[in-house]
Write an enzyme that holds these catalytic residues in place. Structure first.
Site, PDB file in Angstrom:
ATOM      1  N   SER A   1       0.845  -1.196   0.000  1.00  0.00           N
ATOM      2  CA  SER A   1       0.000   0.000   0.000  1.00  0.00           C
ATOM      3  C   SER A   1       0.884   1.251   0.000  1.00  0.00           C
ATOM      4  O   SER A   1       1.972   1.248   0.574  1.00  0.00           O
ATOM      5  CB  SER A   1      -0.905  -0.028   1.241  1.00  0.00           C
ATOM      6  OG  SER A   1      -1.648   1.153   1.315  1.00  0.00           O
ATOM      7  N   GLU A   2       0.397   2.313  -0.637  1.00  0.00           N
ATOM      8  CA  GLU A   2       1.173   3.552  -0.769  1.00  0.00           C
ATOM      9  C   GLU A   2       1.675   4.084   0.567  1.00  0.00           C
ATOM     10  O   GLU A   2       2.712   4.737   0.639  1.00  0.00           O
ATOM     11  CB  GLU A   2       0.327   4.669  -1.421  1.00  0.00           C
ATOM     12  CG  GLU A   2       0.009   4.469  -2.867  1.00  0.00           C
ATOM     13  CD  GLU A   2      -1.316   3.770  -3.061  1.00  0.00           C
ATOM     14  OE1 GLU A   2      -1.546   2.718  -2.421  1.00  0.00           O
ATOM     15  OE2 GLU A   2      -2.121   4.255  -3.869  1.00  0.00           O
ATOM     16  N   ASN A   3       0.895   3.845   1.623  1.00  0.00           N
ATOM     17  CA  ASN A   3       1.269   4.397   2.922  1.00  0.00           C
ATOM     18  C   ASN A   3       2.376   3.597   3.604  1.00  0.00           C
ATOM     19  O   ASN A   3       2.681   3.841   4.761  1.00  0.00           O
ATOM     20  CB  ASN A   3       0.044   4.512   3.830  1.00  0.00           C
ATOM     21  CG  ASN A   3      -0.631   3.172   4.058  1.00  0.00           C
ATOM     22  OD1 ASN A   3      -0.305   2.186   3.407  1.00  0.00           O
ATOM     23  ND2 ASN A   3      -1.562   3.132   4.964  1.00  0.00           N
TER      24      ASN A   3
END
Lengths: 227, 248
Positions: free
Chosen positions: A51-53
């Protein structure tokens, strides 16, 4: 007797995306329908979700009582579980994973897609560039993932087609889409063509072509989705 | 070793915040410096340039006043973000109308480019090339260059006057540890600002109590530490929309 027409719901679309993932792939799931994919992956697939985070190796959505306020997917609001072996990095390192080309497929929502593999998902108007829109990580992902899968409704709420000869909205990337899963069909994007691979229950190739804004080539293996 | 200032309240932590400053605001769901933003809301600070993932929404709760409120109150002159407008036709974003009528400037940036611009600011690297956005409107007017037969676009570093940071743990030397996905933009923003003000969830421990190998951000970057006091906001319960507060 012909089967009753039954468009796929969001969960079924996510299940179709999950069926199209190979063993051991590193996969990024975008906001919307794609974030549901984590519930349909099998342990045998050994998929690593990114995930991007900065969460690497997350699992299904967290059930009631399992939610950790500090563990979310790309939606930034859905709580997810961590699989054994998960790792956390910061935002810049997370996009290292993306730009370096480690993502086998990114699944994104979209408004429009064209047979050249271009798609649009960050701006809902055709106004000239004015620094307004919601890009998120989509452009980084689209520029560098090995494949792009899209999940989207086949038509707008007003009944306009979303699969078009050319995107009318500003694009997120000029190429890269390989598969489109809609509520009516599964369409491969290859060699500048839309190839109709699967249909939702009760829909014929003619039904789907009638609501598509570009020519569909029909796969010799054209069949009903199995979800 | 020089030590960061440790203060007892959020208001003290943000006191003296200068008008027309630039401010980095981390957070991607978790990891937002909620209490420092609410304290900034209580100051008269105005003319801000903000750097954040999104622009946020307004809140009726005084303890949850944040970037969306500052924007709508006209106290922000420019936002640099990966989301500046809603992507749903049914929902208009906070900043859109203000940008449309010219009172707010916006700079829309792909999220990975935003993160790398911040890291570059903290790394002393003035610019870099990325493939993200090539062939799209975001690359309009920017320098392009080919490397290995592939086209890249040049993006420049970001460095701010202030960063507000949310940490899980800190010691009196300013060393910071983040928890899970609350890490997100925090470590890179903590290196890319002149004044780094940190709100900490856990009690601040003595220097030496955090193993040096476990430190995510070394204390030399940190200006001010403040522990989230009893009653301060830890996070928002997503099911209820209610703030979960510090109890001890």
């Amino acid at each position: 007797m012909a089967e009753e027409k039954q468009p796929l719901n969001r969960e079924q679309m996510a299940a179709v995306l999950a069926q199209n993932m190979g063993y051991g792939w590193i996969v990024n799931l975008g906001i919307g329908i794609p974030t549901n994919v984590s519930n349909f992956l099998t342990p045998e697939q050994e998929i690593v979700l990114h995930s991007e985070n900065g969460v690497i190796g997350y699992g299904r959505l967290a059930g009631e009582g399992e939610e950790d306020p500090d563990i979310v997917n790309a939606s930034a609001t859905q709580s997810v579980t961590l699989n054994p072996g998960a790792a956390i990095v910061h935002h810049a390192d997370s996009f290292n994973v993306i730009r370096r080309g480690m993502i086998d497929v990114t699944c994104l929502g979209a408004y429009q897609v064209a047979p050249d593999g271009s798609f649009a998902n960050w701006k809902i108007t055709t106004e000239p560039w004015n620094n307004l829109g919601g890009i998120g990580g989509a452009m980084d992902l689209a520029s560098s993932a090995k494949q792009i899968y899209l999940a989207m409704d086949h038509q707008t709420r007003d009944g306009e087609p979303r699969l078009l000869e050319k995107c009318s909205l500003p694009v997120t990337a000029p190429s890269g889409v390989t598969l489109v899963v809609t509520n009516l069909a599964v369409v491969a994007v290859r060699n500048g063509k839309f190839i109709l691979e699967q249909h939702a229950p009760g829909y014929s190739a003619e039904d789907i072509q009638a609501v598509t804004g570009a020519r569909l080539e029909i796969s010799p293996d054209f069949r009903r989705v199995s979800v | 070793m020089p030590r960061p200032r440790i203060v007892m309240s959020m208001d003290e932590a943000v006191a003296g915040f200068a008008d027309n400053s630039s401010l980095m605001i981390p957070g991607f769901g978790p990891g937002q410096p909620t209490n420092l933003l609410a304290a900034l809301w209580r100051t008269p600070a105005t003319g801000l340039t903000t750097i954040s993932n999104g622009v946020g929404f307004e809140s009726a709760d005084e303890d949850l006043k944040g970037l969306g409120d500052l924007v709508m109150a006209g106290r922000v002159t420019k936002v640099i973000a990966a989301f500046t407008a809603s992507t749903r036709p049914s929902r208009t974003g906070t900043a859109e109308a203000l940008v449309a009528n010219g009172t707010l400037k916006a700079e829309l940036v792909p999220q990975g480019t935003l993160a790398e611009r911040i890291r570059s600011g903290g790394a002393g690297v003035p610019a870099f090339y990325t493939p993200a956005g090539v062939g799209t409107e975001t690359a309009t007017g920017k320098e392009h260059r080919e490397f290995g037969g592939r086209t890249f676009v040049m993006e420049t570093a970001l460095f701010a006057d202030y960063a507000f940071i949310r940490a899980w743990k800190a010691d009196t030397a300013g060393n910071l540890v983040f928890r899970r996905a609350a890490r997100n933009f925090n470590p890179i923003m903590a290196t890319a600002a002149r004044n780094v003000i940190v709100e900490v969830e856990q009690p601040i421990v003595e220097a030496g109590e955090i193993d040096p190998d476990q430190v995510h951000v070394p204390g030399i970057y940190v200006t001010t530490l403040v522990r989230i006091p009893v009653g301060g906001v830890l996070h928002i319960n997503r099911a209820s929309g209610m703030a979960v507060r510090q109890t001890a």
